[in-house]
Each structure stands twice: as structure tokens, then as C-alpha cells.
Scaffold this motif. Structure first.
Motif, PDB file in Angstrom:
ATOM      1  N   PHE A 238      -3.979  11.349  -0.926  1.00  0.00           N
ATOM      2  CA  PHE A 238      -4.283  12.415   0.018  1.00  0.00           C
ATOM      3  C   PHE A 238      -3.934  13.748  -0.623  1.00  0.00           C
ATOM      4  O   PHE A 238      -2.843  13.917  -1.159  1.00  0.00           O
ATOM      5  N   GLY A 239      -4.841  14.705  -0.532  1.00  0.00           N
ATOM      6  CA  GLY A 239      -4.643  16.014  -1.138  1.00  0.00           C
ATOM      7  C   GLY A 239      -3.842  16.976  -0.280  1.00  0.00           C
ATOM      8  O   GLY A 239      -3.541  18.081  -0.718  1.00  0.00           O
ATOM      9  N   SER A 240      -3.466  16.536   0.927  1.00  0.00           N
ATOM     10  CA  SER A 240      -2.667  17.385   1.811  1.00  0.00           C
ATOM     11  C   SER A 240      -1.994  16.525   2.870  1.00  0.00           C
ATOM     12  O   SER A 240      -2.409  15.383   3.133  1.00  0.00           O
TER      13      SER A 240
ATOM     14  N   GLU B 112       0.831   1.197   8.411  1.00  0.00           N
ATOM     15  CA  GLU B 112       0.577   0.074   7.514  1.00  0.00           C
ATOM     16  C   GLU B 112       1.046   0.328   6.083  1.00  0.00           C
ATOM     17  O   GLU B 112       1.080  -0.589   5.275  1.00  0.00           O
ATOM     18  N   PHE B 113       1.424   1.564   5.769  1.00  0.00           N
ATOM     19  CA  PHE B 113       1.890   1.863   4.425  1.00  0.00           C
ATOM     20  C   PHE B 113       3.259   1.244   4.186  1.00  0.00           C
ATOM     21  O   PHE B 113       4.084   1.153   5.099  1.00  0.00           O
ATOM     22  N   SER B 114       3.505   0.871   2.949  1.00  0.00           N
ATOM     23  CA  SER B 114       4.803   0.333   2.551  1.00  0.00           C
ATOM     24  C   SER B 114       5.745   1.432   2.102  1.00  0.00           C
ATOM     25  O   SER B 114       6.962   1.254   2.115  1.00  0.00           O
ATOM     26  N   CYS B 115       5.182   2.562   1.671  1.00  0.00           N
ATOM     27  CA  CYS B 115       5.981   3.675   1.165  1.00  0.00           C
ATOM     28  C   CYS B 115       5.104   4.924   1.164  1.00  0.00           C
ATOM     29  O   CYS B 115       3.900   4.834   0.958  1.00  0.00           O
ATOM     30  N   LEU B 116       5.750   6.070   1.383  1.00  0.00           N
ATOM     31  CA  LEU B 116       5.070   7.357   1.300  1.00  0.00           C
ATOM     32  C   LEU B 116       5.712   8.172   0.191  1.00  0.00           C
ATOM     33  O   LEU B 116       6.924   8.368   0.184  1.00  0.00           O
ATOM     34  N   VAL B 117       4.884   8.610  -0.751  1.00  0.00           N
ATOM     35  CA  VAL B 117       5.321   9.502  -1.822  1.00  0.00           C
ATOM     36  C   VAL B 117       4.676  10.846  -1.529  1.00  0.00           C
ATOM     37  O   VAL B 117       3.456  10.928  -1.401  1.00  0.00           O
ATOM     38  N   THR B 118       5.495  11.890  -1.402  1.00  0.00           N
ATOM     39  CA  THR B 118       4.924  13.191  -1.076  1.00  0.00           C
ATOM     40  C   THR B 118       5.580  14.323  -1.850  1.00  0.00           C
ATOM     41  O   THR B 118       6.790  14.308  -2.090  1.00  0.00           O
ATOM     42  N   ASP B 119       4.741  15.274  -2.225  1.00  0.00           N
ATOM     43  CA  ASP B 119       5.214  16.502  -2.834  1.00  0.00           C
ATOM     44  C   ASP B 119       5.951  17.295  -1.758  1.00  0.00           C
ATOM     45  O   ASP B 119       5.637  17.197  -0.571  1.00  0.00           O
ATOM     46  N   LEU B 120       6.932  18.074  -2.167  1.00  0.00           N
ATOM     47  CA  LEU B 120       7.631  18.932  -1.212  1.00  0.00           C
ATOM     48  C   LEU B 120       6.874  20.214  -0.936  1.00  0.00           C
ATOM     49  O   LEU B 120       6.822  20.681   0.193  1.00  0.00           O
ATOM     50  N   SER B 121       6.290  20.806  -1.953  1.00  0.00           N
ATOM     51  CA  SER B 121       5.687  22.120  -1.825  1.00  0.00           C
ATOM     52  C   SER B 121       4.167  22.016  -1.812  1.00  0.00           C
ATOM     53  O   SER B 121       3.544  21.804  -2.848  1.00  0.00           O
ATOM     54  N   MET B 122       3.594  22.146  -0.605  1.00  0.00           N
ATOM     55  CA  MET B 122       2.142  22.103  -0.445  1.00  0.00           C
ATOM     56  C   MET B 122       1.731  23.224   0.501  1.00  0.00           C
ATOM     57  O   MET B 122       2.523  23.649   1.340  1.00  0.00           O
ATOM     58  N   PRO B 123       0.491  23.700   0.399  1.00  0.00           N
ATOM     59  CA  PRO B 123       0.079  24.852   1.201  1.00  0.00           C
ATOM     60  C   PRO B 123       0.084  24.625   2.715  1.00  0.00           C
ATOM     61  O   PRO B 123       0.504  25.484   3.462  1.00  0.00           O
ATOM     62  N   ASP B 124      -0.396  23.465   3.181  1.00  0.00           N
ATOM     63  CA  ASP B 124      -0.547  23.293   4.630  1.00  0.00           C
ATOM     64  C   ASP B 124       0.758  22.937   5.338  1.00  0.00           C
ATOM     65  O   ASP B 124       0.981  23.350   6.469  1.00  0.00           O
TER      66      ASP B 124
ATOM     67  N   VAL C 229       0.851  -1.187   0.000  1.00  0.00           N
ATOM     68  CA  VAL C 229       0.000   0.000   0.000  1.00  0.00           C
ATOM     69  C   VAL C 229       0.889   1.240   0.000  1.00  0.00           C
ATOM     70  O   VAL C 229       1.708   1.421   0.901  1.00  0.00           O
ATOM     71  N   ILE C 230       0.717   2.051  -1.019  1.00  0.00           N
ATOM     72  CA  ILE C 230       1.504   3.264  -1.184  1.00  0.00           C
ATOM     73  C   ILE C 230       0.628   4.467  -0.872  1.00  0.00           C
ATOM     74  O   ILE C 230      -0.465   4.606  -1.421  1.00  0.00           O
ATOM     75  N   ALA C 231       1.117   5.338   0.012  1.00  0.00           N
ATOM     76  CA  ALA C 231       0.426   6.599   0.292  1.00  0.00           C
ATOM     77  C   ALA C 231       1.031   7.673  -0.601  1.00  0.00           C
ATOM     78  O   ALA C 231       2.254   7.792  -0.692  1.00  0.00           O
ATOM     79  N   VAL C 232       0.177   8.427  -1.272  1.00  0.00           N
ATOM     80  CA  VAL C 232       0.634   9.515  -2.131  1.00  0.00           C
ATOM     81  C   VAL C 232      -0.026  10.802  -1.651  1.00  0.00           C
ATOM     82  O   VAL C 232      -1.247  10.861  -1.504  1.00  0.00           O
ATOM     83  N   VAL C 233       0.812  11.832  -1.414  1.00  0.00           N
ATOM     84  CA  VAL C 233       0.316  13.124  -0.932  1.00  0.00           C
ATOM     85  C   VAL C 233       0.761  14.202  -1.911  1.00  0.00           C
ATOM     86  O   VAL C 233       1.955  14.391  -2.147  1.00  0.00           O
ATOM     87  N   ASP C 234      -0.207  14.896  -2.490  1.00  0.00           N
ATOM     88  CA  ASP C 234       0.098  16.002  -3.398  1.00  0.00           C
ATOM     89  C   ASP C 234      -1.139  16.886  -3.492  1.00  0.00           C
ATOM     90  O   ASP C 234      -2.251  16.379  -3.578  1.00  0.00           O
ATOM     91  N   ASP C 235      -0.938  18.192  -3.477  1.00  0.00           N
ATOM     92  CA  ASP C 235      -2.069  19.113  -3.571  1.00  0.00           C
ATOM     93  C   ASP C 235      -2.524  19.340  -5.008  1.00  0.00           C
ATOM     94  O   ASP C 235      -3.581  19.914  -5.236  1.00  0.00           O
ATOM     95  N   ASP C 236      -1.762  18.856  -5.973  1.00  0.00           N
ATOM     96  CA  ASP C 236      -2.142  18.938  -7.385  1.00  0.00           C
ATOM     97  C   ASP C 236      -2.993  17.711  -7.713  1.00  0.00           C
ATOM     98  O   ASP C 236      -2.473  16.608  -7.869  1.00  0.00           O
ATOM     99  N   ARG C 237      -4.294  17.926  -7.792  1.00  0.00           N
ATOM    100  CA  ARG C 237      -5.227  16.808  -7.960  1.00  0.00           C
ATOM    101  C   ARG C 237      -4.945  15.971  -9.216  1.00  0.00           C
ATOM    102  O   ARG C 237      -5.037  14.750  -9.191  1.00  0.00           O
ATOM    103  N   ARG C 238      -4.600  16.640 -10.313  1.00  0.00           N
ATOM    104  CA  ARG C 238      -4.331  15.896 -11.549  1.00  0.00           C
ATOM    105  C   ARG C 238      -3.108  14.997 -11.401  1.00  0.00           C
ATOM    106  O   ARG C 238      -3.119  13.843 -11.831  1.00  0.00           O
ATOM    107  N   LEU C 239      -2.054  15.507 -10.802  1.00  0.00           N
ATOM    108  CA  LEU C 239      -0.860  14.691 -10.590  1.00  0.00           C
ATOM    109  C   LEU C 239      -1.144  13.573  -9.594  1.00  0.00           C
ATOM    110  O   LEU C 239      -0.709  12.436  -9.786  1.00  0.00           O
ATOM    111  N   LEU C 240      -1.889  13.883  -8.563  1.00  0.00           N
ATOM    112  CA  LEU C 240      -2.256  12.876  -7.568  1.00  0.00           C
ATOM    113  C   LEU C 240      -2.982  11.705  -8.223  1.00  0.00           C
ATOM    114  O   LEU C 240      -2.630  10.538  -8.006  1.00  0.00           O
TER     115      LEU C 240
END
Length: 137
Positions: free
Chosen positions: A36-38, A50-62, A8-19
């Protein structure tokens, strides 16, 4: 991980299209994906460990990806983090390396290199968690 129980991969990015795009790419490679959008949305999720990996954008508003990694670490020790960014800041790569993230990608990035990095992160996480035995060397 077996085919019956994909990583299970968690992906966090505020850009909905890229997410959505990253979600489709990872699902096409047989991963389960939580989008996740944030950073705050991820932190509200009860099962981060429980996640196997977290992919996250560096630049997000919150909060930025570095802040998110620091908050997640105690809740999911050893969780591999892959940073992605659209910024062209030289210090980002240095900070990513110092943070001991698994990988760092600038957008746009090579999809196969990204998937290879995710696969390696998942493999290392499975070994660390005792779900995968290292082959004899």
C-alpha cells in the motif's frame, strides 16, 4: 502457518522503490504481501484483520505510522506492527516503544534482523489467534 497458506504481511510506505523492495524481500521469504502506498489505501482494504503483520513507514504525507496504528487497532486487535523510518528523531523510538509496536527499524536496516522480527510477529499472531500451539515448556 503452513506452506500452503503463507502469512500475509501488509506493507505501507509512500516510497515506491522501498515498498517494492520490501515486497520482494518478504516474498522471497515465503510470505504473501499486500503493498500500500499510503495509510489511506490500507484503510480502504476490507480485510485488515486477516493480516499477520503490518509493516509501516512512520513518515508519510497522508498520515504517519502512529496514526495508522491507532486507526487499525480496533479493526485488527492484536495485529503486530513493525515501524520503519528514515528519520533520525530520538523521540520516534520512544513513541514506538510507548505504542507497544512489535519492532522499530531505522532505514537502512539489516534485512535479516527485519525478517527475524517479521517471523516472530507472525508466530506471535498465530499463537494469539489459536492457529499455532505453543510448545510445551
Amino acid at each position: 502457518m503452513s506452506a500452503a497458506q503463507p502469512a500475509v504481511i501488509a506493507v505501507v510506505d509512500d516510497d515506491r522503490r522501498l515498498l517494492q523492495s520490501l515486497g520482494r524481500l518478504l516474498e522471497a521469504s515465503d510470505y504473501s504481501v499486500c503493498l500500500f502506498g499510503s495509510g489511506r489505501a490500507l484503510l480502504e482494504y476490507a480485510s485488515i484483520a486477516e493480516f499477520s503483520c503490518l509493516v509501516t513507514d512512520l513518515s508519510m504525507p497522508d498520515m504517519d505510522g502512529f496514526e495508522l496504528q491507532e486507526i487499525v487497532r480496533p479493526r485488527a486487535p492484536g495485529l503486530p506492527v513493525i515501524f520503519i523510518t528514515g528519520r533520525d528523531e530520538p523521540k520516534d523510538a520512544m513513541l514506538a516503544k510507548a505504542s507497544q509496536c512489535h519492532a522499530f527499524f531505522r532505514k537502512p536496516f539489516d534485512a535479516q534482523a527485519f525478517l527475524d522480527s517479521v517471523a516472530e510477529a507472525v508466530r506471535r499472531r498465530a499463537i494469539a489467534d489459536g492457529r499455532l500451539v505453543r510448545p510445551e515448556e
